[in-house]
Design a protein around this motif. Structure first.
Motif, PDB file in Angstrom:
ATOM      1  N   LYS A 526       0.817  -1.218   0.000  1.00  0.00           N
ATOM      2  CA  LYS A 526       0.000   0.000   0.000  1.00  0.00           C
ATOM      3  C   LYS A 526       0.848   1.265   0.000  1.00  0.00           C
ATOM      4  CE  LYS A 526      -4.032  -2.046   2.135  1.00  0.00           C
ATOM      5  NZ  LYS A 526      -4.839  -2.184   3.347  1.00  0.00           N
ATOM      6  N   ARG A 527       2.148   1.090  -0.015  1.00  0.00           N
ATOM      7  CA  ARG A 527       3.039   2.253   0.031  1.00  0.00           C
ATOM      8  C   ARG A 527       4.058   2.218  -1.113  1.00  0.00           C
ATOM      9  NH1 ARG A 527       2.904   4.958   4.862  1.00  0.00           N
ATOM     10  NH2 ARG A 527       1.657   3.949   6.478  1.00  0.00           N
ATOM     11  N   ILE A 528       4.685   3.374  -1.341  1.00  0.00           N
ATOM     12  CA  ILE A 528       5.833   3.424  -2.241  1.00  0.00           C
ATOM     13  C   ILE A 528       7.033   2.995  -1.402  1.00  0.00           C
ATOM     14  CG2 ILE A 528       7.317   4.909  -3.624  1.00  0.00           C
ATOM     15  CD1 ILE A 528       4.832   6.808  -3.871  1.00  0.00           C
ATOM     16  N   ASN A 529       7.619   1.856  -1.741  1.00  0.00           N
ATOM     17  CA  ASN A 529       8.741   1.320  -0.972  1.00  0.00           C
ATOM     18  C   ASN A 529      10.037   1.730  -1.658  1.00  0.00           C
ATOM     19  OD1 ASN A 529       7.519  -0.993   1.049  1.00  0.00           O
ATOM     20  ND2 ASN A 529       6.271  -0.694  -0.777  1.00  0.00           N
ATOM     21  N   ALA A 530      10.929   2.369  -0.933  1.00  0.00           N
ATOM     22  CA  ALA A 530      12.110   2.910  -1.613  1.00  0.00           C
ATOM     23  C   ALA A 530      13.311   3.029  -0.682  1.00  0.00           C
ATOM     24  CB  ALA A 530      11.788   4.280  -2.197  1.00  0.00           C
ATOM     25  N   VAL A 531      14.464   3.040  -1.334  1.00  0.00           N
ATOM     26  CA  VAL A 531      15.720   3.351  -0.663  1.00  0.00           C
ATOM     27  C   VAL A 531      16.259   4.621  -1.315  1.00  0.00           C
ATOM     28  CG1 VAL A 531      18.121   2.628  -0.329  1.00  0.00           C
ATOM     29  CG2 VAL A 531      16.269   0.947  -0.138  1.00  0.00           C
ATOM     30  N   VAL A 532      16.674   5.576  -0.511  1.00  0.00           N
ATOM     31  CA  VAL A 532      17.361   6.760  -1.048  1.00  0.00           C
ATOM     32  C   VAL A 532      18.821   6.629  -0.641  1.00  0.00           C
ATOM     33  CG1 VAL A 532      17.607   9.257  -0.929  1.00  0.00           C
ATOM     34  CG2 VAL A 532      15.328   8.236  -0.984  1.00  0.00           C
ATOM     35  N   LEU A 533      19.670   6.470  -1.632  1.00  0.00           N
ATOM     36  CA  LEU A 533      21.082   6.173  -1.379  1.00  0.00           C
ATOM     37  C   LEU A 533      21.939   7.354  -1.819  1.00  0.00           C
ATOM     38  CD1 LEU A 533      23.435   4.110  -0.811  1.00  0.00           C
ATOM     39  CD2 LEU A 533      23.173   3.390  -3.183  1.00  0.00           C
ATOM     40  N   LEU A 534      22.641   7.953  -0.871  1.00  0.00           N
ATOM     41  CA  LEU A 534      23.544   9.061  -1.208  1.00  0.00           C
ATOM     42  C   LEU A 534      24.974   8.625  -0.970  1.00  0.00           C
ATOM     43  CD1 LEU A 534      23.338  12.804  -0.451  1.00  0.00           C
ATOM     44  CD2 LEU A 534      25.314  11.530   0.399  1.00  0.00           C
ATOM     45  N   THR A 535      25.816   8.811  -1.996  1.00  0.00           N
ATOM     46  CA  THR A 535      27.238   8.490  -1.821  1.00  0.00           C
ATOM     47  C   THR A 535      28.098   9.438  -2.636  1.00  0.00           C
ATOM     48  OG1 THR A 535      28.929   6.768  -2.007  1.00  0.00           O
ATOM     49  CG2 THR A 535      27.194   6.768  -3.684  1.00  0.00           C
ATOM     50  N   ASP A 536      29.306   9.646  -2.149  1.00  0.00           N
ATOM     51  CA  ASP A 536      30.213  10.561  -2.864  1.00  0.00           C
ATOM     52  C   ASP A 536      31.371   9.811  -3.501  1.00  0.00           C
ATOM     53  OD1 ASP A 536      31.778   9.869  -0.670  1.00  0.00           O
ATOM     54  OD2 ASP A 536      32.715  11.859  -0.593  1.00  0.00           O
ATOM     55  N   GLY A 537      31.335   8.449  -3.451  1.00  0.00           N
ATOM     56  CA  GLY A 537      32.497   7.747  -3.974  1.00  0.00           C
ATOM     57  C   GLY A 537      32.148   6.503  -4.744  1.00  0.00           C
ATOM     58  N   VAL A 538      33.140   5.686  -4.934  1.00  0.00           N
ATOM     59  CA  VAL A 538      32.965   4.392  -5.585  1.00  0.00           C
ATOM     60  C   VAL A 538      33.007   3.325  -4.509  1.00  0.00           C
ATOM     61  CG1 VAL A 538      34.023   5.183  -7.718  1.00  0.00           C
ATOM     62  CG2 VAL A 538      35.449   4.141  -5.950  1.00  0.00           C
ATOM     63  N   ASN A 539      32.633   2.115  -4.900  1.00  0.00           N
ATOM     64  CA  ASN A 539      32.670   1.043  -3.916  1.00  0.00           C
ATOM     65  C   ASN A 539      34.103   0.882  -3.401  1.00  0.00           C
ATOM     66  OD1 ASN A 539      31.359  -1.235  -2.569  1.00  0.00           O
ATOM     67  ND2 ASN A 539      32.818  -2.480  -3.767  1.00  0.00           N
ATOM     68  N   ASP A 540      34.269   0.853  -2.086  1.00  0.00           N
ATOM     69  CA  ASP A 540      35.589   0.729  -1.475  1.00  0.00           C
ATOM     70  C   ASP A 540      35.413   0.025  -0.138  1.00  0.00           C
ATOM     71  OD1 ASP A 540      38.109   0.948  -0.458  1.00  0.00           O
ATOM     72  OD2 ASP A 540      37.987   3.108  -0.046  1.00  0.00           O
ATOM     73  N   ASP A 541      35.504  -1.324  -0.200  1.00  0.00           N
ATOM     74  CA  ASP A 541      35.327  -2.097   1.033  1.00  0.00           C
ATOM     75  C   ASP A 541      36.618  -2.775   1.458  1.00  0.00           C
ATOM     76  OD1 ASP A 541      35.564  -3.945  -0.951  1.00  0.00           O
ATOM     77  OD2 ASP A 541      33.598  -4.876  -0.651  1.00  0.00           O
ATOM     78  N   GLY A 542      37.727  -2.332   0.890  1.00  0.00           N
ATOM     79  CA  GLY A 542      39.020  -2.879   1.267  1.00  0.00           C
ATOM     80  C   GLY A 542      39.466  -4.024   0.373  1.00  0.00           C
ATOM     81  N   ASP A 543      38.575  -4.477  -0.516  1.00  0.00           N
ATOM     82  CA  ASP A 543      38.927  -5.589  -1.409  1.00  0.00           C
ATOM     83  C   ASP A 543      38.348  -5.302  -2.788  1.00  0.00           C
ATOM     84  OD1 ASP A 543      39.441  -7.922  -2.712  1.00  0.00           O
ATOM     85  OD2 ASP A 543      38.011  -9.147  -1.571  1.00  0.00           O
ATOM     86  N   ASP A 544      39.171  -4.760  -3.659  1.00  0.00           N
ATOM     87  CA  ASP A 544      38.630  -4.395  -4.970  1.00  0.00           C
ATOM     88  C   ASP A 544      38.663  -5.543  -5.964  1.00  0.00           C
ATOM     89  OD1 ASP A 544      41.308  -4.513  -5.421  1.00  0.00           O
ATOM     90  OD2 ASP A 544      41.544  -2.400  -6.008  1.00  0.00           O
ATOM     91  N   ALA A 545      39.197  -6.701  -5.563  1.00  0.00           N
ATOM     92  CA  ALA A 545      39.288  -7.832  -6.483  1.00  0.00           C
ATOM     93  C   ALA A 545      37.922  -8.366  -6.868  1.00  0.00           C
ATOM     94  CB  ALA A 545      40.116  -8.943  -5.849  1.00  0.00           C
ATOM     95  N   ASP A 546      36.978  -8.279  -5.960  1.00  0.00           N
ATOM     96  CA  ASP A 546      35.660  -8.856  -6.246  1.00  0.00           C
ATOM     97  C   ASP A 546      34.619  -7.794  -6.595  1.00  0.00           C
ATOM     98  OD1 ASP A 546      35.372  -7.632  -3.824  1.00  0.00           O
ATOM     99  OD2 ASP A 546      34.303  -9.305  -2.865  1.00  0.00           O
ATOM    100  N   ASP A 547      35.063  -6.595  -6.850  1.00  0.00           N
ATOM    101  CA  ASP A 547      34.104  -5.501  -7.106  1.00  0.00           C
ATOM    102  C   ASP A 547      33.171  -5.828  -8.269  1.00  0.00           C
ATOM    103  OD1 ASP A 547      34.989  -4.049  -5.031  1.00  0.00           O
ATOM    104  OD2 ASP A 547      35.823  -2.388  -6.208  1.00  0.00           O
TER     105      ASP A 547
END
Lengths: 617, 308
Positions: A526-547
């Motif tokens: 019955k609702r609009i279900n949403a995620v609002v995602l704000l980011t200033d960078g690229v994926n960086d989780d310490g392991d870029d091999a599996d990006d």
């Protein structure tokens, strides 16, 4: 007998649309504002420059006309000089506010000599706002109506066929019935299409959204004019509004978001599942059917017609036209030479040869000497003999009530705000000014301001992400507030956002996937279900091999959860914040959920962008 | 001696001339009390205003030097208290007399002269005609067109607060009012008629709008203007037709001098420059035809008060 335009409404509408319209310029679709004249014109030399602010949907057409004019003898001025017409895109509401409150050329580009908003109601709003401030009118009361396009309900052809259109006229009342029928499209022999889903822009931000709202309110009364506050207060009107709104996919600031999503899902054969109908202008529907959903052909872009075309349904209860006036502004910055050049240009664009160009772009020519022909043809899904009824624009006080009512009628939202608090957010928002606010400071302010747009019934939560978070410094995101009604969460949200500090890295993919899945677990149809995602960078989780594989997994998850008969669609609206943000990836994420990506690469625009994002709810 | 006698004669002539001049000024300035005598130096062109949709007529007269340059616009709403420098007004009859009624006892405008007239007609498409026939059989009578709102049709008649709009509304108001009895003016019906379309405008604008689907069902205005709209490509596509309704009704364009300044505005229709007569034709008016008839002024003054 006529009532004086209500100042409050004019301010409300003007300001509301202004904010959104400017914000629209920051979003990804076409139709973006350009704060300065674009390049296709080259150097004006010694010619007198005629700056022309036009609403976004006609920028290509006006550019074409200006280039022809600038090359022609018509550009010669009586003093032996020449005029050089230079159009640029400026949303109608935004231009209205700038003209009324003062046009800052450093921030907004040159002040226009000619202004062409989507509809002449903007000229009335401008004059009223100027009069309220004791200033003379700038916009003529009798502008040249350059071209027209009516508001229609765009519907995929198989669905329109299923409804029996055009043999069976369709209107807002039918949309309401479809929206509330438990059977959905099964009632018409197509259970595979699922429930009826409507795309409609936010009426506080978009002229087409406002016109659609006017249409549905008239539909409840059976009237075509003199809509009254009493009519709006009638239970029948409230019920019809609530029924229609219940079927909305999401709202938003520009119709191109819907058309782009429709076009993309058309390729995968799922367009009928994304939306059943969208309230759009006839011109946009023609663009879509010609394979140009955003109405702008980039260099090298080739139109490709959709597999499933749209049909323009002219609501049986009546509709409204956008009349695209050309105002030669009566402003102190307009010189005699500019006035002469502007008059020549306005004259030229009305000539039959140029009005044929208007037609080529999908608008109805304002000059009746030019017959309405291709592309306004049944082959393109539209009917030049329609609409059969025009609705009267309601009085301002009725509009106020209508918009106030809409706030309660609109579909509720269930939103998770996901904010990047990584170390890079500590950088100054203005790279040239180390003492300026940090990017996080600006983002926090924008997010807090945007909370005002949610109603008390909306459910909103807050998640922040970076690496090494939490007491054990081993979390990649923290849930600071669960998704709860704003009536209880509003102050806590503002406080939590305000307290955030920048730290560590950017585990973008992980937080996006988990946020999507968490929201899907609690999906509320019955609702609009949403995620609002704000980011200033690229994926960086310490392991870029599996990006790469991580991103593919994420996109698969998003697409699987979004499409299909039994999907629980969670729209992920992404904001690419600052120059280092990975806009392309964020766009892929947003499009995988049939939402939209917003570009705030200039941190100074984040407030406008946030407002545009929240207009989806 | 001769010299002093001569001086006395010259002095007597000067006094007589002054007396005649003063008398003339007193006579011109008295009687109606509505306007001041002209302070315009001899030979200077008069300031003549035009109703907005006739502004091209004024522009042509100004270009020819027959009236002062940059002629102002003046419409009915302001005509009972016009700027002092305006010596004459080119407008639709009987607006000057309506303005005089509005001004009270002191008339603002003197006796107008005709510049030409237009036959009023109605523009509509076949579907509208069918709908009207269903409502009242005979579509080409003004009374039937007055019933259009009841048939869910919209009628473009202009704003009754304008000179042009009042002239266009006149035949319908007359047709719907028994015996021209102002106490029986069907105010509600006329308001419904005027408020029917999403907006009202002059005949040229509205007939242009009529070429667009769904905007307006019927436009009332000068036959020639409506005919032009019907002959555009979009008008032909929509099969627009012009019907001259009965009783035959003319709208007259007049020049009304400011009361007391009749001699300042010495413009006869026959002497108008070609560009001015062309501008009249462009406004749907056949130049130098018809006479001025103020018989309806009182009735239309009441219509304007009730409906405007």
């Amino acid at each position: 007998m006529r009532s004086r335009p209500n100042t409050r409404w004019i301010r409300l509408l003007g300001a509301g649309v202004a904010v959104a319209a400017v914000a629209a310029g920051c979003s990804t679709g076409s139709g973006s504002d350009s704060s300065s004249p674009s390049d296709p014109f080259g150097d004006p030399g010694n010619c007198t420059v005629i700056d022309v602010a036009v609403s976004s949907e006609k920028i290509d057409l006006m550019t074409d006309l200006a280039q022809s004019f600038n090359r022609s003898d018509d550009a010669e001025l009586s003093d032996g000089g020449c005029a050089f017409v230079r159009p640029y895109s400026k949303a109608s509401g935004g231009a209205t506010t700038l003209l009324a409150e003062g046009w800052d050329e450093a921030a907004e580009g040159p002040r226009p000599v000619i202004w062409s908003p989507a509809a002449s109601s903007w000229g009335q709003i401008l004059n009223q706002r100027l009069a309220d401030d004791g200033q003379p009118a700038m916009a003529s009361s009798k502008p040249v109506s350059f071209m027209l396009t009516p508001l229609v309900i765009g519907m995929p052809k198989p669905m329109a066929d299923a409804l029996g259109y055009p043999q069976n006229p369709v209107g807002w009342a039918d949309i309401a019935q479809l929206a509330t029928s438990g059977e959905g499209w099964a009632k018409y022999g197509h259970p595979e299409w699922g429930a009826f889903k409507l795309g409609k822009t936010n009426p506080n931000f978009s002229t087409s959204g406002l016109n659609a709202l006017i249409g549905q309110n008239y539909a409840a009364t059976g009237k075509t004019r003199d809509l009254s506050t009493e009519d709006l207060g009638a239970q029948k009107t409230k019920d019809l509004g609530a029924q229609i709104e219940s079927s909305v996919v999401h709202y938003g600031d520009i119709t191109m978001t819907f058309l782009n999503n429709w076009f993309r899902t058309d390729r995968s054969g799922t367009s009928l599942l994304y939306a059943s109908a969208v309230a759009v202008e006839e011109k946009s529907l023609i663009d879509y059917n010609q394979g140009n959903p955003d109405g702008v052909l980039d260099p090298g872009e080739t139109p490709r017609k959709p597999k499933v075309p749209l049909v323009a349904i002219y609501p049986k209860e009546g509709t409204l036209y956008s009349d695209n006036p050309l105002y030669l502004l009566d402003a102190d910055w307009v010189s005699k030479q500019e006035k002469e050049g502007a008059e020549a240009f306005i004259d030229v664009v009305q000539r039959p040869a140029n009005q044929k160009k208007v037609l080529e772009y999908g608008f109805r020519p304002g000059n009746p000497d030019v017959a309405i022909g291709s592309p306004i043809t049944k082959a393109n899904g539209v009917d030049p003999t329609q609409p059969s009824k025009l609705l009267q624009v309601p009085d301002p006080e009725v509009m106020i009530t209508m918009l106030d009512n809409w706030k309660q009628q609109r579909k509720g939202a269930r939103v998770l705000l996901v904010l990047d608090v990584s170390g890079s957010m500590e950088e100054p928002a203005d790279p040239d000014d180390p003492a300026s606010d940090t990017k996080l400071d600006l983002a926090k302010r924008a997010a807090i301001d945007a909370l005002d747009e949610f109603k008390g019934d909306d459910e909103v939560g807050l998640r922040v992400f970076s690496t090494n978070l939490g007491p054990g410094e081993d979390e990649n995101y923290l849930d600071l507030l669960s998704v709860q009604p704003m009536s209880t969460n509003r102050e806590k949200l503002a406080s939590q956002i305000r307290d955030q500090l920048p730290q560590n890295a950017t585990p973008l993919y992980e937080v996006t996937q988990d946020s999507f899945e968490d929201m899907a677990d609690g999906y509320d149809p019955k609702r609009i279900n949403a995620v609002v995602l704000l980011t200033d960078g690229v994926n960086d989780d310490g392991d870029d091999a599996d990006d790469r594989s991580q991103l593919q997994d994420l996109l698969s998850t998003l697409q699987d959860g979004t499409n299909g008969e039994n999907a629980t669609p969670i729209r992920v609206f992404t904001i690419a914040y600052g120059k280092q943000a990975d806009f392309d990836t964020l766009e892929q994420i947003a499009e995988s959920t049939n939402a939209a990506a917003y570009d705030a690469s200039n941190p100074a625009t984040i407030s406008k962008v946030f407002t545009a994002v929240v207009s989806n709810f | 001696m001769l010299k002093s006698r001569g001086m006395a004669v010259i002095g007597a002539f000067v006094l007589i001339a002054l007396a005649i001049l003063v008398r003339g000024l007193l006579v011109d300035g008295s009687g109606d009390g509505g306007s001041e005598p002209s302070k315009r130096p001899s030979g200077e062109a008069p300031v003549v205003a035009c109703t907005p949709e006739l502004s091209m007529v004024c522009a042509a007269l100004a270009d020819a030097g027959a009236i002062a340059s940059d002629p102002p616009e003046l419409d009915l709403a302001d005509a009972s208290d016009p700027p002092e420098d305006i010596d004459g007004w080119i407008t639709w009859n009987p607006a000057p007399q309506v303005a005089n009624f509005d001004a009270g006892q002191a008339p603002i405008w003197g006796r107008p002269i005709s510049f030409g007239r237009a036959t009023l007609a109605a523009l509509m498409d076949p579907a509208t005609q069918d709908a009207l026939i269903a409502a009242c059989d005979e579509v080409t009578v003004w009374a039937c067109i007055g019933q259009a709102p009841a048939a869910d049709l919209t009628v473009g008649v202009g704003e009754p607060t304008t000179a042009e709009g009042l002239a266009r509304l006149a035949p319908i108001a007359l047709a719907l009012t028994p015996d021209r009895d102002t106490s029986q003016i069907p105010t509600g019906d006329l308001i419904d008629l005027v408020d029917g379309p999403s907006s009202q405008a002059d005949a040229a604008t509205m007939s242009r709008s009529a070429t667009q689907a769904g905007v307006i069902s019927i436009v009332v205005g000068p036959e020639d203007i409506l005919g032009r709209a019907a002959q555009t490509n979009q008008g032909k596509d929509r099969k627009l037709q012009v019907a001259v309704a009965t009783p035959d009704t003319k709208a007259t364009v007049v020049l009304a001098p400011r009361a007391g300044r009749e001699d300042d505005v010495d413009l006869a229709c026959q002497d108008l420059p070609d560009d001015a007569t062309a501008a009249l034709r462009s406004a749907g008016v056949e130049p130098c035809t018809g006479t001025v008839d103020d018989a309806l002024a009182g009735f239309l003054y009441q219509v304007e008060k009730k409906v405007g």
